[in-house]
Design an enzyme around this catalytic site. Structure first.
Site, PDB file in Angstrom:
ATOM      1  N   LYS A 126       0.830  -1.285  -0.080  1.00 56.06           N
ATOM      2  CA  LYS A 126      -0.002   0.087  -0.200  1.00 56.06           C
ATOM      3  C   LYS A 126       0.853   1.341   0.037  1.00 56.06           C
ATOM      4  O   LYS A 126       2.006   1.184   0.559  1.00 56.06           O
ATOM      5  CB  LYS A 126      -0.769  -0.066   1.424  1.00 56.06           C
ATOM      6  CG  LYS A 126      -2.047   0.999   1.212  1.00 56.06           C
ATOM      7  CD  LYS A 126      -3.134   0.048   0.555  1.00 56.06           C
ATOM      8  CE  LYS A 126      -4.256   0.957   0.324  1.00 56.06           C
ATOM      9  NZ  LYS A 126      -5.665   0.094   0.130  1.00 56.06           N
ATOM     10  N   ASP A 166      -6.993   4.261  -3.984  1.00 53.79           N
ATOM     11  CA  ASP A 166      -7.725   3.982  -2.954  1.00 53.79           C
ATOM     12  C   ASP A 166      -8.487   5.801  -2.491  1.00 53.79           C
ATOM     13  O   ASP A 166      -8.698   6.185  -3.241  1.00 53.79           O
ATOM     14  CB  ASP A 166      -6.758   3.843  -1.758  1.00 53.79           C
ATOM     15  CG  ASP A 166      -7.382   3.124  -0.530  1.00 53.79           C
ATOM     16  OD1 ASP A 166      -7.795   2.020  -0.496  1.00 53.79           O
ATOM     17  OD2 ASP A 166      -7.600   3.739   0.447  1.00 53.79           O
ATOM     18  N   THR A 209     -15.273  -2.558  -6.731  1.00 53.23           N
ATOM     19  CA  THR A 209     -15.541  -2.789  -5.116  1.00 53.23           C
ATOM     20  C   THR A 209     -16.807  -2.995  -4.872  1.00 53.23           C
ATOM     21  O   THR A 209     -17.094  -3.816  -4.167  1.00 53.23           O
ATOM     22  CB  THR A 209     -14.504  -1.835  -4.391  1.00 53.23           C
ATOM     23  OG1 THR A 209     -13.214  -1.850  -4.951  1.00 53.23           O
ATOM     24  CG2 THR A 209     -14.402  -2.184  -2.999  1.00 53.23           C
ATOM     25  N   ASN A 240     -16.600   5.918  -4.404  1.00 60.90           N
ATOM     26  CA  ASN A 240     -16.632   4.942  -5.555  1.00 60.90           C
ATOM     27  C   ASN A 240     -17.164   3.559  -5.063  1.00 60.90           C
ATOM     28  O   ASN A 240     -18.075   2.788  -5.556  1.00 60.90           O
ATOM     29  CB  ASN A 240     -15.027   4.651  -5.628  1.00 60.90           C
ATOM     30  CG  ASN A 240     -14.968   4.270  -7.207  1.00 60.90           C
ATOM     31  OD1 ASN A 240     -15.791   5.081  -7.949  1.00 60.90           O
ATOM     32  ND2 ASN A 240     -14.283   3.378  -7.720  1.00 60.90           N
ATOM     33  N   SER A 377      -8.486  -5.149 -10.670  1.00 59.68           N
ATOM     34  CA  SER A 377      -7.288  -4.596 -10.720  1.00 59.68           C
ATOM     35  C   SER A 377      -6.242  -5.786 -11.485  1.00 59.68           C
ATOM     36  O   SER A 377      -5.581  -5.561 -12.404  1.00 59.68           O
ATOM     37  CB  SER A 377      -6.507  -4.327  -9.680  1.00 59.68           C
ATOM     38  OG  SER A 377      -6.764  -2.880  -9.264  1.00 59.68           O
TER      39      SER A 377
HETATM   40  N1  GLU Z   1      -7.435   0.303  -2.706  1.00 61.15           N
HETATM   41  C1  GLU Z   1      -8.402  -0.943  -3.191  1.00 61.15           C
HETATM   42  C2  GLU Z   1      -8.105  -1.948  -1.945  1.00 61.15           C
HETATM   43  O1  GLU Z   1      -8.050  -1.585  -0.831  1.00 61.15           O
HETATM   44  C3  GLU Z   1      -7.809  -1.464  -4.488  1.00 61.15           C
HETATM   45  C4  GLU Z   1      -6.558  -1.779  -4.592  1.00 61.15           C
HETATM   46  C5  GLU Z   1      -5.780  -2.328  -5.983  1.00 61.15           C
HETATM   47  O2  GLU Z   1      -6.671  -2.070  -6.712  1.00 61.15           O
HETATM   48  O3  GLU Z   1      -4.675  -2.703  -6.129  1.00 61.15           O
HETATM   49  O4  GLU Z   1      -8.408  -3.081  -1.931  1.00 61.15           O
END
Ligand code: GLU
Length: 445
Positions: A126, A166, A209, A240, A377
């Site tokens: 992250k 994110d 998501t 989102n 993704s």
């Molecule tokens: N930020 C999103 C998560 O917490 C997606 C992360 C991504 O697509 O790599 O799962």
């Protein structure tokens, strides 16, 4: 002191101020305690837990950019690569003024085990910065993204580390990040996901998501002999995740009556007007007060309090971490909530988790429920590497399969370990087993 307790104590003393990281690790270690203790010598000999809780690498860097008044601004940027036993590091970037190294670490830790549940070949990481996109011009956002990626690009690559969005990082930001990444490296590749549809992005990534969360909820309900149709749903958040969870819930015949932003929340007894919500939040980037002003029967409440007291069947926290406190958990139990399914990352405090589970509310953790985003993704990575685009139906049906499968993986793990419907533990155990197996097979290094 037991091995598990010792590892937890060390996490607290190595990273004393990183409270959210302690929380994520504690939940995880408590869930896997029995599994680890059944084979303690083996895990201890390999320092398996220590290797899981200490990230592979933590990049912390300065981001220097110039605002519209010509003033130089400095922010703190991070990329924490937690574990790549299952595949290249994968996880989003968060731009928010509250971002700290500890917050990014907890999010990266969650990514490792979330990604493990998807069954796809991705590790966990992250990143982010304590930059506040609110009130910034497009040009300021662009210059910040360019400055941030000027450092980030050194650590990323399609088979090394693949960032995405994110909170505070959406299509606009990914576009700016990708443009500068490409200029710096001369590579047009799948290093970032969530890209625009004209330059390597995937259909369904924006919706993934929220849609994924609802595919999971649908499978959970079916497995319990119930139907999403006609159910009342409360949602927090208006980003989102929330918006596309509301869209899919409505398509499935549920009635969604709440949503929230950082200033307040809306109760709309007639059901959320999705077109209006999209216009206010996605197009105008405005406040929910604008939504409420156009809906005569809707109530607007300032602040956070009261949302989880609204009578509901299914509660979907889709805002941010620690959104459901013990007080909120009591309100959810009191109003007869059947299930809480987490759209945001770690939105339920440990006390609230405990209270909900002890009082018969089904709690499905974010590692499982919100894995739809990262799953698409990964499907974007797959399309990028074969230089092809897949249809909406193809991506959507794969997403649905992945999410429904995750439900069964965690429900089976809970059952096999005599944990009834403790899906938090089921998710952690199933994910732990997968990552531990891969780490053990790859040796000690
Ligand atoms: N930020 C999103 C998560 O917490 C997606 C992360 C991504 O697509 O790599 O799962």
């Amino acid at each position: 002191m037991s091995y598990v307790d010792n590892v937890y104590e060390n996490v607290v003393s190595y990273y004393p101020d990183q409270k959210e990281y302690h929380q994520a690790v504690k939940e995880f270690l408590e869930s896997v305690r029995t599994v680890v203790e059944n084979d303690e010598e083996k895990y201890q000999q390999e320092a398996m837990l220590e290797r899981m809780v200490v990230p592979d690498r933590e990049h912390s860097f300065r981001v220097t950019w110039t605002d519209d008044h010509g003033e130089v601004q400095v922010n703190h940027g991070y990329r924490i690569q937690v574990n790549n036993a299952l595949g290249p590091y994968k996880g989003g970037l968060r731009f928010h003024p509250t971002v700290t190294q500890g917050m990014i670490k907890f999010l990266g830790f969650e990514m490792v085990y979330k990604n493990a549940l998807t069954g796809l070949p991705i590790g966990g990481a992250k990143g982010g910065a304590d930059f506040d996109p609110k009130g910034k011009s497009d040009r300021e956002i662009m210059r910040f993204c360019q400055a941030y990626v000027g450092e980030l690009f050194k650590y990323t690559g399609p088979n090394m580390d693949v960032p995405a969005g994110d909170i505070g990082v959406g299509g606009r930001e990914i576009g700016y990040l990708f443009g500068m990444y490409k200029k710096l490296t001369d590579q047009f590749d799948g290093t970032l996901t969530g890209k625009g549809l004209t330059f390597g992005g995937s259909l369904v990534r924006t919706e993934a998501t929220g849609y994924g969360l609802m595919y999971f909820v649908d499978e959970l309900l079916k497995d319990h002999g119930q139907d999403i149709k006609g159910k009342t749903v409360t949602v927090s958040g208006a980003g989102n995740v929330a918006i596309f969870a509301i869209e899919k819930a409505q398509q499935m015949g549920a009635k969604v009556v709440t949503c929230s932003d950082s200033n307040g929340w809306v109760y709309d007894p007639d059901g959320i007007d999705l077109d209006l919500l999209k216009e206010v939040k996605l197009e105008k980037r405005a406040r929910l007060t604008e939504y409420a002003a156009k809906r005569p029967n809707a109530e607007y409440h300032e602040g956070h309090e009261g949302l989880w007291a609204v009578k509901t069947d299914i509660a979907l926290p889709c805002a941010t971490q620690n959104d459901i406190t013990l007080e909120d958990a009591k309100a959810l139990v009191a109003n007869g909530t059947y299930a809480v399914c987490e759209g945001a990352n770690m939105p339920t405090t440990l006390e609230a988790t405990d209270y909900l589970q002890k009082n018969g509310v089904i709690l499905c953790p974010s590692k499982a429920c919100n894995a739809g985003g990262v799953s698409v993704s990964e499907l974007e990575m797959a399309q990028d590497s074969e230089h092809l685009y897949w249809s909406f139906e193809e991506v959507d049906s794969r997403l649905s399969d992945i999410m429904r499968n995750i439900y069964h993986i965690i429900a089976d793990a809970a059952k096999e370990n005599d944990l009834g419907e403790n899906y938090v533990a089921g998710a952690n155990i199933a994910a732990f087993n997968r990552v531990a197996e891969a780490m053990a097979a790859q040796g000690v290094y």
